[in-house]
Design an enzyme around this catalytic site. Structure first.
Site, PDB file in Angstrom:
ATOM      1  N   GLU A 207       0.879  -1.176   0.000  1.00  0.00           N
ATOM      2  CA  GLU A 207       0.000   0.000   0.000  1.00  0.00           C
ATOM      3  C   GLU A 207       0.911   1.219   0.000  1.00  0.00           C
ATOM      4  O   GLU A 207       1.516   1.549   1.022  1.00  0.00           O
ATOM      5  CB  GLU A 207      -0.907  -0.014   1.247  1.00  0.00           C
ATOM      6  CG  GLU A 207      -1.789  -1.247   1.358  1.00  0.00           C
ATOM      7  CD  GLU A 207      -2.859  -1.321   0.281  1.00  0.00           C
ATOM      8  OE1 GLU A 207      -3.044  -0.333  -0.450  1.00  0.00           O
ATOM      9  OE2 GLU A 207      -3.507  -2.372   0.157  1.00  0.00           O
ATOM     10  N   CYS A 241      -2.677   8.964   2.766  1.00  0.00           N
ATOM     11  CA  CYS A 241      -2.312   8.560   1.402  1.00  0.00           C
ATOM     12  C   CYS A 241      -3.395   8.911   0.399  1.00  0.00           C
ATOM     13  O   CYS A 241      -3.112   9.112  -0.768  1.00  0.00           O
ATOM     14  CB  CYS A 241      -2.019   7.066   1.377  1.00  0.00           C
ATOM     15  SG  CYS A 241      -3.367   6.092   2.069  1.00  0.00           S
TER      16      CYS A 241
HETATM   17  P1  NAD Z   1       8.337   5.038   4.532  1.00  0.00           P
HETATM   18  O1  NAD Z   1       8.395   4.283   3.247  1.00  0.00           O
HETATM   19  O2  NAD Z   1       9.429   6.011   4.813  1.00  0.00           O
HETATM   20  O3  NAD Z   1       8.333   4.052   5.776  1.00  0.00           O
HETATM   21  C1  NAD Z   1       7.310   3.071   5.952  1.00  0.00           C
HETATM   22  C2  NAD Z   1       7.872   1.939   6.786  1.00  0.00           C
HETATM   23  O4  NAD Z   1       8.846   1.234   6.022  1.00  0.00           O
HETATM   24  C3  NAD Z   1       8.568   2.382   8.055  1.00  0.00           C
HETATM   25  O5  NAD Z   1       8.281   1.450   9.063  1.00  0.00           O
HETATM   26  C4  NAD Z   1      10.044   2.309   7.669  1.00  0.00           C
HETATM   27  O6  NAD Z   1      10.902   2.105   8.765  1.00  0.00           O
HETATM   28  C5  NAD Z   1      10.059   1.120   6.736  1.00  0.00           C
HETATM   29  N1  NAD Z   1      11.123   1.102   5.737  1.00  0.00           N
HETATM   30  C6  NAD Z   1      11.797   2.130   5.206  1.00  0.00           C
HETATM   31  N2  NAD Z   1      12.670   1.672   4.280  1.00  0.00           N
HETATM   32  C7  NAD Z   1      12.509   0.335   4.215  1.00  0.00           C
HETATM   33  C8  NAD Z   1      13.103  -0.694   3.437  1.00  0.00           C
HETATM   34  N3  NAD Z   1      14.054  -0.434   2.531  1.00  0.00           N
HETATM   35  N4  NAD Z   1      12.670  -1.963   3.629  1.00  0.00           N
HETATM   36  C9  NAD Z   1      11.709  -2.246   4.539  1.00  0.00           C
HETATM   37  N5  NAD Z   1      11.133  -1.316   5.295  1.00  0.00           N
HETATM   38  C10 NAD Z   1      11.520  -0.036   5.137  1.00  0.00           C
HETATM   39  O7  NAD Z   1       6.907   5.702   4.577  1.00  0.00           O
HETATM   40  P2  NAD Z   1       6.390   6.736   5.654  1.00  0.00           P
HETATM   41  O8  NAD Z   1       7.129   8.012   5.378  1.00  0.00           O
HETATM   42  O9  NAD Z   1       6.454   6.115   6.999  1.00  0.00           O
HETATM   43  O10 NAD Z   1       4.858   6.884   5.261  1.00  0.00           O
HETATM   44  C11 NAD Z   1       4.408   7.807   4.316  1.00  0.00           C
HETATM   45  C12 NAD Z   1       4.156   7.117   2.998  1.00  0.00           C
HETATM   46  O11 NAD Z   1       3.246   6.031   3.197  1.00  0.00           O
HETATM   47  C13 NAD Z   1       3.488   8.022   1.990  1.00  0.00           C
HETATM   48  O12 NAD Z   1       4.058   7.843   0.721  1.00  0.00           O
HETATM   49  C14 NAD Z   1       2.042   7.533   1.990  1.00  0.00           C
HETATM   50  O13 NAD Z   1       1.349   7.798   0.810  1.00  0.00           O
HETATM   51  C15 NAD Z   1       2.227   6.087   2.226  1.00  0.00           C
HETATM   52  N6  NAD Z   1       0.991   5.504   2.771  1.00  0.00           N
HETATM   53  C16 NAD Z   1       0.249   4.696   1.959  1.00  0.00           C
HETATM   54  C17 NAD Z   1      -0.933   4.169   2.429  1.00  0.00           C
HETATM   55  C18 NAD Z   1      -1.787   3.264   1.566  1.00  0.00           C
HETATM   56  O14 NAD Z   1      -2.661   2.600   2.094  1.00  0.00           O
HETATM   57  N7  NAD Z   1      -1.562   3.196   0.264  1.00  0.00           N
HETATM   58  C19 NAD Z   1      -1.366   4.450   3.720  1.00  0.00           C
HETATM   59  C20 NAD Z   1      -0.593   5.293   4.502  1.00  0.00           C
HETATM   60  C21 NAD Z   1       0.598   5.805   4.020  1.00  0.00           C
END
Ligand code: NAD
Length: 468
Positions: A207, A241
């Site tokens: 997501e 999002c």
């Molecule tokens: P992010 O990608 O920075 O981090 C999300 C999670 O992934 C965190 O727990 C982080 O520690 C982990 N992470 C980071 N790099 C990783 C890697 N290489 N491998 C595995 N895990 C890793 O996202 P964020 O800044 O926490 O959240 C914001 C983003 O999330 C926005 O782009 C938003 O649109 C998206 N989002 C999407 C939805 C949806 O349902 N589509 C819902 C909420 C947020």
């Protein structure tokens, strides 16, 4: 990580052997524990994120409870075996069962840190799995609540585990011996997760980001659409999002729509204290993204009609609710995810252009269309290229427990929520069995070796069954 996954797997062995009816009371206890602790949960979320308290309730606690309640009541029905009809092999009964996969690894973001941890947790355990969740490093305590409340509710030890850390810990979780990975976060990190999961052939539900369009048709109630736009672009300070990221309005009603937006913006303010509805920017680095996108837009001719700056005085990281006009698709603001309380509004010549622009770009998470004609709105909604769409509303979809959710294109793959979402946490097993006793087996056996039925027979069967 290894220990967490190993212990979760031990918990899975017992949990998966229970029937849905046996698991149901425990899922109900889990939900009631969340209800009983809702003030404490809101305290933790607000302290960690600086969210407005109403946002903590409506974006984290209420949707968590909705999904917990739905899956506690409906998991047995959703996951009961489905039977196919007898065509084209009337001698063969067939059905599909849904089995838990094992240990689910769930990597979660900071914008709805409780809901987006509870969502994979409740989906995993309602389907009979165990789960190891890794919350965002910006919101560890909100994520930890999922395990603490599961333990308080009396769920088996280690069924819900939480591990903490940044992206490296997320990568370690994807590489651990888990059976399904659920990731919510940015598109770039989602891609890295998909690649790591593919190496182990572990299925991944992703997501990811969005750049969601709102289209206002000329027959819309402009007052309602404008209030909806301001709400859906600034709710949770735009850090959702599916927030409104760009708005298209036909020329004929553009000025009237702007006047309604002005009226809707009058009392909307960011910060803490009474009369302020917009909470903090959770990741301070995001302030730089907002400023960079606005500067790029202004340099290319955009006009800032409301707001436009971070709030410098006082503690906390707040950004003014911002309305931008004179925008176009040469600007990053219109083409990339912004994730802040910014509302770019673009005038378009007609509905067809609005549709074409709404469907342009690499994302396909969500969108909305506003029209006084419900049939027209529904037809327009069907043609928007995204995983979900709302007509005459915007943010409602992911909060409806029996509706699945998920993006297309760079917004991800797979579904969560609803019946489809629960089945995503299972593997399907299709089983066949002769419909009648040994006599049919004799008949069916004529297909076996040594061969009794030759190509002429099969040609005739193919024609008889499928020629129309
Ligand atoms: P992010 O990608 O920075 O981090 C999300 C999670 O992934 C965190 O727990 C982080 O520690 C982990 N992470 C980071 N790099 C990783 C890697 N290489 N491998 C595995 N895990 C890793 O996202 P964020 O800044 O926490 O959240 C914001 C983003 O999330 C926005 O782009 C938003 O649109 C998206 N989002 C999407 C939805 C949806 O349902 N589509 C819902 C909420 C947020």
């Amino acid at each position: 990580m290894d220990r967490a996954v190993e212990e979760a797997r031990k918990a899975f062995t017992d949990w998966s052997s229970l029937s849905h009816a046996e698991r149901r009371p425990l899922l109900g206890d889990f939900k009631r524990t969340v209800v009983a602790n809702s003030d404490h949960i809101a305290d933790v979320i607000c302290a960690e994120t600086g969210k407005d308290r109403a946002d903590a309730y409506t974006m984290d606690i209420m949707p968590s409870l909705g999904l917990m309640d739905y899956y506690a009541r409906k998991a047995a029905k959703i996951l009961r075996p489905t039977r196919g009809n007898l065509w084209p092999y009337p001698m063969v009964k067939r059905w599909t069962e849904y089995h838990p996969r094992g240990v689910v690894g769930a990597i979660t973001p900071w914008n709805a840190p409780f809901f987006l941890t509870i969502l994979p947790v409740i989906s995993a355990i309602a389907a009979g799995n165990a789960v190891v969740a890794k919350p965002s490093e910006l919101t560890p305590l909100s994520g930890q609540l999922a395990a603490d409340l599961a333990a308080e509710a009396g769920l088996p030890q280690d069924l819900v585990r939480v591990v903490h850390g940044a992206g490296d810990v997320g990568q370690a979780l994807v590489r651990a011996p888990i059976d399904l990975v659920w990731f919510t976060g940015s598109t770039n990190n989602g891609r890295a997760v998909a690649i790591a999961a593919a190496e182990r052939l572990v299925p991944a539900i992703l997501e990811l980001g969005g750049n969601d369009a709102m289209v206002v048709l000329e027959d819309a109630d402009l007052g309602i659409a404008a209030r909806g736009a301001v709400w859906a672009a600034t709710y949770n300070a735009g850090q959702i999002c599916i927030s409104v990221e760009r708005i298209y309005v036909p020329e004929a009603v553009y000025e009237s729509f702007l006047a309604e937006v002005d009226a809707a913006m009058k009392d909307v303010a960011a910060g803490t204290g009474d009369g302020r509805d917009i909470g903090a920017i959770i990741d301070p680095r995001q302030l730089d993204v907002l400023e960079r996108q606005l500067a790029d837009a202004v340099a290319k001719g955009a006009e800032i009609r409301w707001g436009g700056s971070r709030i410098a005085d006082g503690p906390g990281d707040f950004f003014e609710p911002t309305v931008v006009t004179n925008v176009d698709h040469s600007m990053e603001l219109m083409c990339e995810e912004t994730f802040g309380p910014i509302i770019p509004i673009m005038s378009v010549p007609d509905e067809a252009t609005a549709m074409q622009l709404a469907n342009s770009g690499r994302f396909g998470l969500h969108g909305s269309v506003w029209s006084g004609d419900r049939g027209r709105a529904a037809r327009f909604a069907s043609r928007i290229e995204s995983g979900t769409v709302a007509a005459n509303d915007h943010l409602i979809n992911p909060f409806i427990p029996n509706l699945s959710f998920g993006g297309i294109k760079d917004s991800g793959m797979g579904r969560e929520g609803g019946a489809e979402g629960l089945r995503s946490f299972c593997y399907a097993k299709s089983i066949t069995s002769p419909r009648f006793g040994p006599s049919t087996r004799l008949l069916l056996g004529r297909r076996w070796m040594p061969r009794r039925l030759g190509p002429r027979y099969w040609r005739a069967v193919a024609k008889a069954l499928f020629r129309w």
